[in-house]
Design an enzyme around this catalytic site. Structure first.
Site, PDB file in Angstrom:
ATOM      1  N   CYS A  84      -0.430   4.079   2.222  1.00 19.01           N
ATOM      2  CA  CYS A  84      -0.192   3.924   3.669  1.00 19.01           C
ATOM      3  C   CYS A  84       1.277   4.142   4.001  1.00 19.01           C
ATOM      4  O   CYS A  84       1.607   4.792   4.978  1.00 19.01           O
ATOM      5  CB  CYS A  84      -0.543   2.513   4.141  1.00 19.01           C
ATOM      6  SG  CYS A  84      -1.975   1.800   3.387  1.00 19.01           S
ATOM      7  N   ASP A  85       2.178   3.568   3.203  1.00 23.79           N
ATOM      8  CA  ASP A  85       3.585   3.502   3.608  1.00 23.79           C
ATOM      9  C   ASP A  85       4.524   4.343   2.755  1.00 23.79           C
ATOM     10  O   ASP A  85       5.700   4.490   3.101  1.00 23.79           O
ATOM     11  CB  ASP A  85       4.059   2.034   3.534  1.00 23.79           C
ATOM     12  CG  ASP A  85       3.205   1.129   4.409  1.00 23.79           C
ATOM     13  OD1 ASP A  85       2.764   1.609   5.467  1.00 23.79           O
ATOM     14  OD2 ASP A  85       2.974  -0.022   4.026  1.00 23.79           O
ATOM     15  N   CYS A 119       0.819  -1.209   0.000  1.00 23.34           N
ATOM     16  CA  CYS A 119       0.000   0.000   0.000  1.00 23.34           C
ATOM     17  C   CYS A 119       0.858   1.267   0.000  1.00 23.34           C
ATOM     18  O   CYS A 119       1.365   1.676   1.045  1.00 23.34           O
ATOM     19  CB  CYS A 119      -0.911  -0.027   1.230  1.00 23.34           C
ATOM     20  SG  CYS A 119      -1.888   1.469   1.393  1.00 23.34           S
TER      21      CYS A 119
END
Ligand code: NDP
Length: 308
Positions: free
Chosen positions: A139-140, A136
């Site tokens: 997200c990261d 992701c």
């Protein structure tokens, strides 16, 4: 630990689940929606959504799902943040048990459990998940600002991840095992125009390289399947975007799956082989489009309403 009884139980809180809830609530059906572990489903991990009708400007997946949840709540959908861990479709009414120890009894069920990320399956990939290997970018990705990273895959997800990462990393290698992509034309155009993205055609990842202490990725070993040439790319992160598999584990004992592993329905969604059990969204078709999942949720709810 509580006992819940309703006419309709909806499992899942992606676009399919919430939309089913909205239709059921508007029809005056007594229904409950159990959200699952990831409230809002996979879309909350999407950076920008620009193909969901109604938004002239792109909206983040998270914001879109928050709006749909609020809409559902306002209309009167009873949402319980819990995870169904066990189902019994042999008896009627159906019984589902949950992680929180709750027992849900209902006359009809809509399964909208979505899909989960596929991994490459390399031991070195598994070792570094959460330490440089991710599924992701939204997200990261931020942790890799100014660094070099790789994305593997050739579909819309991979292209979307590469474009998103290119906003703040130094360089993105897109590793793809073919010589063409299966992403949308408009996405491919943006990809080819982005100077920070280098496409490594006909390559597969053989190993993720890294340190043990601290646990971190330092590179990947790739092999060109046409020439057999092996190269090491010094990247700090690897984003795996090679597709998804439907979340059907709980239901396999009771429901027929199609050749792709999706719950078999009468059409792209709706009635399953068990009367009163419906499926909607990514768990029963491969489209992975919020608008299609929402449409499936509406269709399943309409069928369930007729049945009830
Ligand atoms: P896809 O199934 O479309 O693509 C998966 C990609 O990963 C393919 O290029 C495939 O290559 C490659 N791949 C699969 N397995 C491996 C492996 N073991 N090793 C290396 N490469 C592998 O998945 P996506 O998640 O990209 O998209 C799924 C659906 O979601 C599509 O319908 C897509 O349109 C949709 N989607 C739409 C978005 C949007 O509208 N903005 C955003 C994201 C997804 P090969 O062809 O060789 O199998």
């Amino acid at each position: 630990m509580s006992e819940y009884k309703s006419d309709l139980l909806i499992i899942g809180s992606g676009p399919a689940g919430y939309t089913a809830g909205i239709y059921a609530a508007r029809a005056g059906i007594s229904s409950l929606l159990v959200s699952g572990a990831q409230k809002g489903g996979q879309l909350i991990l999407s950076s920008e959504v620009e193909n969901f009708p109604g938004f002239a400007d792109p909206i983040t997946g998270y914001d879109l799902m928050e709006r749909i949840r609020q809409q559902a709540q306002k209309i009167g959908v009873h949402i319980i943040d819990d995870v169904i861990t066990e189902v019994d479709f042999f008896d009627h009414p159906f019984v589902c048990n949950s992680e929180a120890g709750n027992c849900y009894t209902s006359r009809a069920i809509i399964i909208a459990t979505g899909a989960s990320v596929k991994w490459l399956g390399l031991p070195s990939e598994q070792k570094y998940i959460g330490h440089g290997v991710s599924s992701c970018a939204t997200c990261d990705g931020f942790f890799f600002s100014g660094k070099e990273v790789a994305v593997v895959g050739g579909g819309n997800t991979a292209v979307e991840e590469a474009l998103y990462l290119a906003n703040f990393v130094e360089k993105v290698y897109l590793i793809h095992r073919r010589h063409s992509l299966n992403a949308e034309h408009i996405m491919q155009k943006r990809l080819f125009e982005n100077r920070k993205i280098i496409i490594m055609w006909n390559n597969i990842i053989e190993e993720v390289l890294g340190n043990d202490d601290p646990l971190e990725v330092t590179g990947i070993k790739i092999r060109n399947i046409k020439t057999d040439r092996v190269q090491k790319l010094a990247v700090s992160g690897l984003f795996v975007a090679i597709g998804h598999h439907p979340n059907t584990e709980l239901f396999r004992r009771y429901l027929r799956l199609d050749g792709g592993g999706y719950i078999a329905t009468n059409g792209a969604c709706g009635e399953t082989d068990i009367k009163g059990v419906y499926a909607a969204g990514d768990v029963c078709n491969p489209y992975r489009q919020a608008i299609i999942a929402a449409g499936c949720g509406a269709r399943s709810a309409m069928e369930a309403i007729k049945y009830l």
